[in-house]
Design an enzyme around this catalytic site. Structure first.
Site, PDB file in Angstrom:
ATOM      1  N   SER A  84       0.796  -1.238   0.000  1.00 59.31           N
ATOM      2  CA  SER A  84       0.000   0.000   0.000  1.00 59.31           C
ATOM      3  C   SER A  84       0.826   1.285   0.000  1.00 59.31           C
ATOM      4  O   SER A  84       0.245   2.369  -0.099  1.00 59.31           O
ATOM      5  CB  SER A  84      -0.939   0.018   1.206  1.00 59.31           C
ATOM      6  N   LYS A  87       0.068   3.603  -2.783  1.00 58.11           N
ATOM      7  CA  LYS A  87      -1.030   4.570  -2.735  1.00 58.11           C
ATOM      8  C   LYS A  87      -0.528   6.013  -2.707  1.00 58.11           C
ATOM      9  O   LYS A  87      -1.302   6.944  -2.965  1.00 58.11           O
ATOM     10  CB  LYS A  87      -1.916   4.310  -1.518  1.00 58.11           C
ATOM     11  N   SER A 139      -5.694   2.992   4.802  1.00 58.77           N
ATOM     12  CA  SER A 139      -5.204   2.320   3.609  1.00 58.77           C
ATOM     13  C   SER A 139      -6.343   1.622   2.882  1.00 58.77           C
ATOM     14  O   SER A 139      -6.211   0.498   2.390  1.00 58.77           O
ATOM     15  CB  SER A 139      -4.106   1.309   3.962  1.00 58.77           C
TER      16      SER A 139
END
Length: 384
Positions: A84, A87, A139
């Site tokens: 993640s 991101k 997340s």
């Protein structure tokens, strides 16, 4: 569903020239990006100061965001699964393109996505602002899915823009097939590239605000109340001057991490990939070392900028950037072409062609119809 999305993303990289990095967007540098010493899988330390601490991550890097100096690293360009932490790149693409006051209705596809979620429920309405908060703090893959599909072109276009943005910033170790960061074939990044994303992101006030927010509340499924969501980056709660940024975890990637902190007017960023555990403690240890030795060590490399990449490609000036609304969003964002005009043929906007080009066909027809008759034909008719 995930296999289908991955296939759509791969297709988008081919059929969406407005957002996809072309062959000309390849790595223009002749050696390792950021300096020759960064092209190793070993720990790279500079002369002077204390040796950097030993941490458990398979690859890591610590750099000064202000100066761009890389203070120490291990395998900085090793291509690994980012989880993640990717991101951060997703946010770099979507933040300048989406209106934070827009309202998005949650869909079943958002709620059904794999991995971590903030709690996007079908039929419930969320602001873009709230979804970005869910992306950073929890997340939330469901928030990423909703935001990506709200942008022009949906999920495939977001993936294509992410790859183009990575190339624009000099992050040539990165390849995106899923904007959530979930494990997917071919999805890779590096400790060096994550530092580039963090540096570009923290230059944006909205990115910095989301990354450093500790706690928010989110609506319940029936919208009858709210629940508390805390930032997963524990550095925010334990390290003085911490800014946060982003954490990540998947089974294949293991723990991944981006953290930053400010002290005495300097901001340091630390990135880690492929760590078994203990990323918060290791990040704090690296940051302590960085602040204590920043003035004592010589840099082992540097974080390149979009200007460096453009100069290496021989581009004389950075292009004007057009966002979703058709206005400039800053010179260091990736240039994305504005929407095509209604008259579009063969990759060219017809309405944007010079006026005189439209006169050529009728002029040619007139010249053909009133062309002089051949002399030979006139002579033959005279003899008859």
């Amino acid at each position: 569903m995930r296999a289908l999305l991955t296939a759509l993303a791969a297709t988008a990289l081919v059929v969406m020239p407005a957002a996809t990095a072309s062959a000309a967007d390849g790595n223009p540098f002749t050696g390792p990006v950021g300096g020759a010493r960064l092209g190793t899988t070993a720990v790279v330390e500079s002369e002077g100061g204390q040796a950097p601490p030993v941490v458990k991550a398979g690859a890591w890097l610590i750099a000064d965001i202000g100066t761009g100096e890389v203070l120490a690293a291990k395998a900085p360009h090793a291509q690994l699964r980012p989880a993640s932490t990717l991101k951060t790149l997703t946010s770099l693409v979507l933040l300048p393109r989406l209106d934070k006051t827009d309202q998005i209705v949650g869909k079943y596809e958002d709620a059904a996505i794999e991995g971590s979620k903030v709690g996007v429920h079908p039929g419930l309405t969320y602001s873009v602002e709230l979804l970005f908060q869910g992306l950073f703090l929890a997340s939330g893959n469901d928030a990423v899915h909703a935001l990506s599909n709200h942008d022009q072109g949906g999920l495939p276009a977001t993936i294509a823009r992410m790859n183009a943005t990575a190339a624009h910033l000099g992050a040539f170790d990165t390849h995106v097939t899923d904007p959530t960061g979930l494990d997917a074939d071919g999805q890779l990044s590096s400790a060096y590239d994550l530092a580039l994303f963090a540096r570009a992101g923290l230059a944006r006030p909205d990115f910095r605000r989301y990354a450093s927010t500790k706690v928010i509340t989110y609506p319940l499924a029936d919208n009858a109340g709210r629940y508390q969501v805390a930032n997963q980056n524990n550095l925010l709660f334990s390290y003085p001057g911490a800014i946060g940024v982003k954490t990540g975890y998947t089974t294949l990637a293991r723990n991944t991490f981006i953290g930053a902190a400010t002290r005495d007017g300097h901001t340091l960023v630390v990135t880690m990939l492929n760590s078994p555990h203990g990323v918060t403690a290791d990040a704090a240890t690296l940051l302590d070392w960085g602040f204590a030795n920043r003035d004592k060590v010589t840099s082992i490399g540097r974080l390149v900028t979009a200007t460096d990449v453009a100069r290496a490609r021989g581009v004389p000036a950075k292009p004007r950037v057009v966002n979703r609304a058709g206005t400039s969003s800053g010179q260091d964002d990736v240039p994305i072409k504005p929407p095509r005009s209604p008259m579009h043929l063969g990759g060219t906007d017809v309405l944007g062609l010079p006026f005189w080009l439209f006169l050529l066909p009728p002029a040619g027809l007139v010249l053909f119809l009133f062309r002089p008759k051949p002399v030979v034909a006139k002579a033959r008719r005279a003899r008859r």
